[in-house]
Design a protein around this motif. Structure first.
Motif, mmCIF file in Angstrom:
data_model
loop_
_atom_site.group_PDB
_atom_site.id
_atom_site.type_symbol
_atom_site.label_atom_id
_atom_site.label_comp_id
_atom_site.label_asym_id
_atom_site.label_seq_id
_atom_site.Cartn_x
_atom_site.Cartn_y
_atom_site.Cartn_z
ATOM 1 N N ARG A 92 0.852 -1.182 0.000
ATOM 2 C CA ARG A 92 0.000 0.000 0.000
ATOM 3 C C ARG A 92 0.887 1.230 0.000
ATOM 4 N NH1 ARG A 92 -4.359 2.058 4.344
ATOM 5 N NH2 ARG A 92 -5.069 3.827 3.131
ATOM 6 N N LEU A 94 1.515 5.250 -0.081
ATOM 7 C CA LEU A 94 0.855 6.452 0.416
ATOM 8 C C LEU A 94 1.564 7.689 -0.112
ATOM 9 C CD1 LEU A 94 0.560 5.350 4.153
ATOM 10 C CD2 LEU A 94 -1.170 5.114 2.360
ATOM 11 N N ASP A 95 0.805 8.786 -0.180
ATOM 12 C CA ASP A 95 1.429 10.051 -0.590
ATOM 13 C C ASP A 95 2.105 10.689 0.628
ATOM 14 O OD1 ASP A 95 -0.550 11.397 0.899
ATOM 15 O OD2 ASP A 95 -1.809 11.706 -0.864
ATOM 16 N N ARG A 100 -1.974 11.429 4.295
ATOM 17 C CA ARG A 100 -1.431 10.109 3.988
ATOM 18 C C ARG A 100 -2.404 9.253 3.181
ATOM 19 N NH1 ARG A 100 2.879 8.622 8.298
ATOM 20 N NH2 ARG A 100 3.293 10.676 9.104
ATOM 21 N N ASP A 102 -3.854 7.268 -0.344
ATOM 22 C CA ASP A 102 -3.269 6.361 -1.331
ATOM 23 C C ASP A 102 -2.747 7.156 -2.521
ATOM 24 O OD1 ASP A 102 -3.838 4.010 0.092
ATOM 25 O OD2 ASP A 102 -5.859 3.889 -0.748
ATOM 26 N N ARG A 130 2.589 1.556 3.851
ATOM 27 C CA ARG A 130 1.886 1.168 5.076
ATOM 28 C C ARG A 130 1.836 -0.345 5.120
ATOM 29 N NH1 ARG A 130 -3.100 4.152 6.614
ATOM 30 N NH2 ARG A 130 -1.502 5.424 7.570
ATOM 31 N N ASP A 139 3.902 4.219 9.372
ATOM 32 C CA ASP A 139 4.255 4.096 7.962
ATOM 33 C C ASP A 139 5.771 4.098 7.835
ATOM 34 O OD1 ASP A 139 1.513 4.371 7.533
ATOM 35 O OD2 ASP A 139 1.681 6.530 7.235
#
Length: 165
Positions: A92, A94-95, A100, A102, A130, A139
């Motif tokens: 997964r 994350l930005d 945070r 997807d 994550r 994270d």
């Protein structure tokens, strides 16, 4: 700051050695003796590596991943993710915003493993991942350095090394 150099080159054939040709069990020499292509060698190396690393093929399917790579990226065990698409695995991404969220599909295409695969060039960048098994776990931010893996002059996949930041 650490300095990292990465150099990958094709092995030069020994005099009298024939080139590798596709065969029923992978790549065989023209004389019928077994041989191994570079992608297969990298797969074996990544599978036993102590460093966090990942090898995907040209279809973005996970061909090999080190145990430490699985742990860092929260993928479970190497056996459980082999043969699965990189983006279809439990990874997964994350930005880097405070929310945070997807990554968008457009941003996913620019992650180093995919960028190296599609561009045929080295790629480097930070990823925030994550761990799916434990939502309470913080994270992880990782530095990813990817290089295309060539077989017969064509991109056969990409090899990525990770380092936690």
């Amino acid at each position: 700051m650490a300095h990292v150099e990465l150099s990958i080159s094709e092995a030069f054939p020994t005099p009298g050695a024939s080139s590798l040709q596709p065969g029923p069990t992978g790549f065989d020499n023209a004389d019928g003796s077994g041989g191994v292509d570079g992608f297969t060698r990298w797969s074996e190396t990544v599978s036993t590596a102590a460093e966090p690393c990942l090898l995907i093929d040209r279809d973005t399917v996970i061909s090999a991943v080190s145990s430490s790579g699985c742990q860092l990226l929260g993928l479970g065990s190497p056996i459980s993710v082999l043969g699965r698409p990189l983006l279809g695995s439990d990874l997964r991404l994350l930005d880097f915003t405070a929310a945070r969220g997807d990554l968008t599909e457009q941003d996913v295409e620019r992650i180093p493993p995919l960028l190296a695969l599609h561009s045929g060039r080295l790629a480097r960048g930070l990823l925030r991942v994550r761990c799916p098994a434990d939502d309470d776990q913080a994270d992880a931010t990782v530095d990813a350095i990817s290089t295309p893996v060539l077989t017969d002059g064509l991109v056969a996949g990409s090899l990525t090394f990770f380092s936690e930041v």
